[in-house]
Design an enzyme around this catalytic site. Sequence first.
Site, short mmCIF file in Angstrom:
data_model
loop_
_atom_site.label_atom_id
_atom_site.label_comp_id
_atom_site.label_asym_id
_atom_site.label_seq_id
_atom_site.Cartn_x
_atom_site.Cartn_y
_atom_site.Cartn_z
N LYS A 9 36.06 43.96 31.60
CA LYS A 9 36.19 42.99 30.52
C LYS A 9 35.42 43.45 29.27
CE LYS A 9 36.91 39.20 33.75
NZ LYS A 9 36.44 37.87 34.18
N PHE A 57 37.43 25.08 29.79
CA PHE A 57 36.82 26.35 29.36
C PHE A 57 37.84 27.37 28.87
CE2 PHE A 57 37.44 26.78 33.98
CZ PHE A 57 38.17 27.95 34.05
N ARG A 85 37.07 43.19 45.69
CA ARG A 85 36.51 41.87 45.41
C ARG A 85 35.08 41.76 45.93
NH1 ARG A 85 39.39 38.53 42.85
NH2 ARG A 85 38.34 36.66 43.65
N THR A 91 32.21 35.30 41.39
CA THR A 91 32.61 35.11 40.00
C THR A 91 31.45 34.70 39.11
OG1 THR A 91 34.83 34.49 40.71
CG2 THR A 91 34.19 33.84 38.48
N ARG A 102 28.78 42.46 39.59
CA ARG A 102 28.36 41.26 38.86
C ARG A 102 26.89 40.94 39.11
NH1 ARG A 102 33.95 38.19 40.30
NH2 ARG A 102 35.15 38.89 38.48
N ASN A 112 27.33 27.26 26.49
CA ASN A 112 28.69 26.71 26.48
C ASN A 112 29.38 26.86 27.83
OD1 ASN A 112 28.51 26.10 23.70
ND2 ASN A 112 28.99 28.23 23.21
N HIS A 120 37.22 42.16 36.66
CA HIS A 120 38.24 41.32 37.29
C HIS A 120 38.94 42.15 38.34
CE1 HIS A 120 41.79 38.80 37.87
NE2 HIS A 120 42.49 39.92 37.76
#
Length: 144
Positions: A9, A57, A85, A91, A102, A112, A120
């Site tokens: 990302k 979101f 994964r 996530t 991650r 926020n 991903h």
Amino acid sequence: MEKTFFMIKPDGVRRGLIGEVLQRIERRGFTLDALQLVTPSREHLDEHYHQLKDKAFYPGLIDYMMSGPILIGVISGNEVIESWRTMMGKTNPKDAAPGTIRGDFAQAPDENGEMMNVVHGSDSRDSAKREIELWLGHLTAENK
């Protein structure tokens, strides 16, 4: 041989994590079948995240995903969908274990509630086929 779609990302690209992520994929023994650096269009993102359109979101997610280029690709290997994964981690970066991508590199949600979670990966064979076709339609999306 199973195939899956993956994405680094905008935050991962911006922070110079492409080499680290690709190295982890290769060290795991998976094959990089396709790689492409792209600036995502709103149309691609709307299709990719179609199941999230009604979430509060969603506008922030789209803004984040359009904030810079992304690296997209296809990797293959035995049980690559589940393994990738696991390598990515949960996530939400706060829940991701150390040693996962991650867990090591993602940033906790900001005020926020927006997460910058670096990567991903498709969550099933059907998703992999759909996402490969959406982003890299010139390649075969068959998952044998």
